[in-house]
Design an enzyme around this catalytic site. Sequence first.
Site, PDB file in Angstrom:
ATOM      1  N   HIS A  51       0.834  -1.037   0.070  1.00 39.89           N
ATOM      2  CA  HIS A  51       0.058   0.169   0.017  1.00 39.89           C
ATOM      3  C   HIS A  51       0.913   1.259  -0.024  1.00 39.89           C
ATOM      4  O   HIS A  51       2.035   1.379   0.260  1.00 39.89           O
ATOM      5  CB  HIS A  51      -0.868  -0.123   1.204  1.00 39.89           C
ATOM      6  N   LYS A  65      -0.583   5.027   4.623  1.00 39.87           N
ATOM      7  CA  LYS A  65      -1.288   4.090   5.296  1.00 39.87           C
ATOM      8  C   LYS A  65      -0.926   3.653   6.605  1.00 39.87           C
ATOM      9  O   LYS A  65       0.480   3.396   6.742  1.00 39.87           O
ATOM     10  CB  LYS A  65      -1.595   2.731   4.465  1.00 39.87           C
TER      11      LYS A  65
END
Length: 255
Positions: free
Chosen positions: A143, A147
């Site tokens: 990600h 995040k």
Amino acid sequence: MVNIALVGCNGKMGKAVTSAVQSRNDCEIAFGADPFGTPAYDYPVFESLAVSDKKADVIIDFSNPASLDDILAYALEKKIPCVLCTTGYSPEQVEKIKKASESVAIFYSGNMSLGINLLIELSKEAAKILGAADFDIEIVEKHHNQKIDAPSGTALMIADGISDTLAEEPQYVYDRHSYRKKRSKNEIGIHSVRGGTIVGEHEVIFAGHDEVVTISHQAQSKEVFAVGAVNAAVYLADQSAGMYNMGNLLAAKLG
């Protein structure tokens, strides 16, 4: 017409949901709730759900686990269904969600993508065969560098799905640097990568003797999650109290 209350409307996913709703004629955003950022929408935005003077048929939440108590309190008071898309909930918070679902309809999923939910089903089927053949199972998720939680809620969804198909409950191993031993058979390794602007990539690796089977999914934009959340909201608005997930939504669409 389903009226949506959008929690976290000023964030990236809130903007994606707003855009997704604008292209539909079966729903609209009645109001947003977000204490951060400056809104630029054609719907009113309040600091929180509690101070809103508008009505909604369903809540979509793309905010933060810290907002859960306020969201559930509002939903229970107003008897409004909730689509909870936030990840990183603690086990205690998950129990609160389950308890609230006894009184209102709650759609709870670590990932709103159709493709990811298909990946989970494919991984479960593969695990039934390859797990029994002593293939090692590893999950890698990637990600963007903003995040906060790791591993991703989706990676845990995949691991839990696979775990349900195995004869023996596996141990989840998140970091091997402190281990000075060989990998045991009763493990599912879960690894997190954070960097750049990666929207979301998940890979399930089944590693056997001289062969490897890999199942993977890449999200190219946040739009896939926003569309899934709006589909869930329209579906949930007519449901009675209980816990719902993407499997229920897919079954409704197919059936």
